[in-house]
Design an enzyme around this catalytic site. Structure first.
Site, PDB file in Angstrom:
ATOM      1  N   CYS A 297       1.432 156.099  44.311  1.00  0.00           N
ATOM      2  CA  CYS A 297       1.613 154.976  43.423  1.00  0.00           C
ATOM      3  C   CYS A 297       0.962 155.486  41.923  1.00  0.00           C
ATOM      4  O   CYS A 297       1.218 154.478  40.898  1.00  0.00           O
ATOM      5  CB  CYS A 297       1.255 153.796  43.711  1.00  0.00           C
ATOM      6  SG  CYS A 297       1.688 153.141  45.310  1.00  0.00           S
TER       7      CYS A 297
ATOM      8  N   LYS B 264       2.053 143.854  37.170  1.00  0.00           N
ATOM      9  CA  LYS B 264       2.224 143.646  38.855  1.00  0.00           C
ATOM     10  C   LYS B 264       2.452 142.214  39.044  1.00  0.00           C
ATOM     11  O   LYS B 264       3.405 141.926  39.939  1.00  0.00           O
ATOM     12  CB  LYS B 264       1.807 144.364  39.746  1.00  0.00           C
ATOM     13  CG  LYS B 264       1.671 145.870  39.684  1.00  0.00           C
ATOM     14  CD  LYS B 264       0.850 146.733  40.573  1.00  0.00           C
ATOM     15  CE  LYS B 264       1.137 148.138  40.572  1.00  0.00           C
ATOM     16  NZ  LYS B 264       0.390 148.713  39.479  1.00  0.00           N
TER      17      LYS B 264
ATOM     18  N   HIS C  12      -4.341 148.913  37.762  1.00  0.00           N
ATOM     19  CA  HIS C  12      -3.432 149.332  38.754  1.00  0.00           C
ATOM     20  C   HIS C  12      -3.168 147.748  39.765  1.00  0.00           C
ATOM     21  O   HIS C  12      -1.754 147.500  39.845  1.00  0.00           O
ATOM     22  CB  HIS C  12      -4.004 150.039  39.731  1.00  0.00           C
ATOM     23  CG  HIS C  12      -3.072 150.619  40.904  1.00  0.00           C
ATOM     24  ND1 HIS C  12      -1.924 151.285  40.585  1.00  0.00           N
ATOM     25  CD2 HIS C  12      -3.246 150.649  42.364  1.00  0.00           C
ATOM     26  CE1 HIS C  12      -1.321 151.397  41.682  1.00  0.00           C
ATOM     27  NE2 HIS C  12      -2.177 150.983  42.617  1.00  0.00           N
TER      28      HIS C  12
ATOM     29  N   HIS D 277       5.041 145.709  42.447  1.00  0.00           N
ATOM     30  CA  HIS D 277       4.580 147.202  42.610  1.00  0.00           C
ATOM     31  C   HIS D 277       5.931 148.173  42.798  1.00  0.00           C
ATOM     32  O   HIS D 277       6.383 148.031  43.688  1.00  0.00           O
ATOM     33  CB  HIS D 277       3.690 147.270  43.752  1.00  0.00           C
ATOM     34  CG  HIS D 277       2.965 148.673  43.818  1.00  0.00           C
ATOM     35  ND1 HIS D 277       3.354 149.518  43.018  1.00  0.00           N
ATOM     36  CD2 HIS D 277       1.814 149.171  44.424  1.00  0.00           C
ATOM     37  CE1 HIS D 277       2.301 150.730  43.107  1.00  0.00           C
ATOM     38  NE2 HIS D 277       1.608 150.044  44.051  1.00  0.00           N
TER      39      HIS D 277
ATOM     40  N   PHE E 266      -1.929 156.207  47.258  1.00  0.00           N
ATOM     41  CA  PHE E 266      -2.346 156.656  48.659  1.00  0.00           C
ATOM     42  C   PHE E 266      -2.743 158.209  48.576  1.00  0.00           C
ATOM     43  O   PHE E 266      -2.025 158.846  47.948  1.00  0.00           O
ATOM     44  CB  PHE E 266      -0.975 156.199  49.721  1.00  0.00           C
ATOM     45  CG  PHE E 266      -0.984 154.906  50.212  1.00  0.00           C
ATOM     46  CD1 PHE E 266      -2.069 154.016  49.540  1.00  0.00           C
ATOM     47  CD2 PHE E 266      -0.140 154.613  50.801  1.00  0.00           C
ATOM     48  CE1 PHE E 266      -1.820 152.595  49.947  1.00  0.00           C
ATOM     49  CE2 PHE E 266      -0.025 153.406  51.213  1.00  0.00           C
ATOM     50  CZ  PHE E 266      -0.710 152.177  50.944  1.00  0.00           C
TER      51      PHE E 266
ATOM     52  N   GLU F  45     -11.327 148.409  42.637  1.00  0.00           N
ATOM     53  CA  GLU F  45     -10.908 148.799  40.937  1.00  0.00           C
ATOM     54  C   GLU F  45     -11.503 147.967  40.067  1.00  0.00           C
ATOM     55  O   GLU F  45     -12.389 148.766  38.994  1.00  0.00           O
ATOM     56  CB  GLU F  45      -9.410 148.307  40.637  1.00  0.00           C
ATOM     57  CG  GLU F  45      -9.181 148.944  39.328  1.00  0.00           C
ATOM     58  CD  GLU F  45      -7.643 148.976  39.029  1.00  0.00           C
ATOM     59  OE1 GLU F  45      -7.166 149.368  37.969  1.00  0.00           O
ATOM     60  OE2 GLU F  45      -6.780 148.049  39.660  1.00  0.00           O
TER      61      GLU F  45
END
Length: 410
Positions: free
Chosen positions: A163, A334, A302, A339, A397, A313
């Protein structure tokens, strides 16, 4: 001396609009792109909502024959790149093609090709697998097809960091121009993974929201958040060395100032619990751009709406900015587009560029109430104010962290 890098063109294919103008209008209207999955029958799935691209007609953006040899993620990339190139007014007949690069990432490539050809293999045997299976599946074909479509012969990369792919791609393009390898680069990310295997896989990870309410499915930083909603599309920008852009009279949206990366080295799916990895990426981007933490007023997070990402975060922002974190405005695009995986950071970079240009910070749509530790300003409302700098975060990830700092062009 490092060369200055500016943004001269942008293109987008998103769940709330095709083209930057439509995408930006959707942002300002707080339009959401969520709805029942239409690309396959998802009635037997726990997660039945996605943020799909709507009304996309490939033949409007490329030759029909070429489109047939591309999977959705590549079509989105070529369409967005065409818009960005036209927006930048970059005429390849007047350029040294070996000085114009391409860096377009995709986190997954084509799950559609995998599913389709595996079915042929099991049902009809190995002799029936398409000879184009591999070149249509592999993730670097977004960059490959964009390079071919527009004659880009310079450095060509496909960054795959889950991502964070889109943000890393733009960051690596920035570095290549900054240090003289290229004069301009077409950069960004593309993804099209709303497929049976894609949805099933992320469902199995408990990463996707199971909400059936489009208004409450993707709600970053909300105490009731339950996971992300899969999106698709592409974001592509033209980055250019400042003097090269000025010499041809190009319009400038903003300047890319800094790029920071790190690795959590912690877990394959969870960010580091203390936020230390993401904090370092943010601090590195600010240091690279010569900006003090207290000069920053806005972060595009994010912000996936998963329990762990939003919490960790937040800890990262507090670690990187200390007491100044309470003064920051933090939003998540998002909340409207879901996403987009490998394309997320690139589309969010475009959102940042428009917010800097327009002096507008969009609301985190759907956010009602945060939990106790989530006590920063996550933009429950939109703001009309000057945005001198914007920091865009992407976390992937595998522990991949990337942050890009941009600012108004002076």
């Amino acid at each position: 001396m490092r060369r200055r890098v500016v943004i001269t063109g942008m293109g987008a294919v998103t769940p709330i609009g095709i083209g930057v103008e439509e995408f930006w209008a959707g942002i300002q209207e707080e339009r959401i792109g969520f709805g029942p999955i239409t690309s396959f029958d998802a009635s037997g799935y726990k997660c039945r909502l996605a943020a799909e691209v709507k009304g996309f007609e490939p033949e409007k953006y490329m030759d029909k024959k070429a489109a047939r040899r591309m999977e959705p993620f590549c079509r989105y990339a070529v369409a967005a790149a065409g818009e960005a190139m036209a927006d930048a007014g970059l005429n390849m007949e007047k350029e040294d093609a070996y000085r114009i690069g391409c860096c377009v990432g995709s986190g997954i490539g084509s799950l559609q090709a995998m599913e389709r050809e595996y079915a042929r293999l099991t049902e009809k045997g190995p002799g029936r697998v398409s000879p184009l299976f591999v070149p249509m599946m592999i993730s670097n074909m977004a960059a490959g097809n964009v390079s071919i479509a527009f004659g880009l012969k310079g450095k060509s990369l496909n960054v795959v960091t889950a991502c964070a792919s889109g943000t890393h791609s733009i960051g690596e393009a920035f570095r290549s121009i900054q240090y003289g390898e290229l004069d301009a680069c077409v950069a960004g990310g593309a993804e099209g993974a709303v497929t049976p295997l894609g949805i099933a896989g992320f469902c199995a990870l408990n990463a996707l929201s199971e909400s059936q309410d489009p208004r409450r499915c993707s709600i970053p930083f909300d105490k009731d958040r339950s996971g992300f909603v899969m999106g698709e599309g592409a974001g592509i920008v033209v980055l250019e060395e400042l003097e090269h852009a000025k010499a041809r009279g190009a319009h400038v949206y903003g300047e890319v100032l800094g790029y920071g990366c790190s690795s959590d080295a912690y877990h394959i799916t969870s960010p580091a619990e203390d936020g230390s990895g993401a904090a370092r990426a943010m601090s590195n981007a600010l240091e690279d751009g010569g900006i003090r933490p207290e000069q920053l007023t806005y972060i595009n997070a994010h912000g996936t709406a998963t329990h762990l990402n939003d919490l960790f975060e937040t800890r990262a922002i507090k670690l990187a900015f200390g007491s100044h974190a309470a003064s920051l405005k933090i939003n998540s695009t998002k909340s409207m587009i879901g996403h987009l995986l490998g394309a997320a950071g690139a589309v969010e970079f475009i959102a940042c560029a428009k917010q800097v240009q327009e002096g507008y910070i969009h609301r985190t749509v759907g956010l009602l109430e945060s939990e106790e530790e989530l006590d920063l300003n996550y933009c429950r409302e939109s703001y009309r104010e000057q945005v001198p700098y914007a920091l865009s975060n992407s976390l992937g990830f595998g522990g991949h962290n990337a942050s890009i700092l941009m600012g108004r062009y002076e």
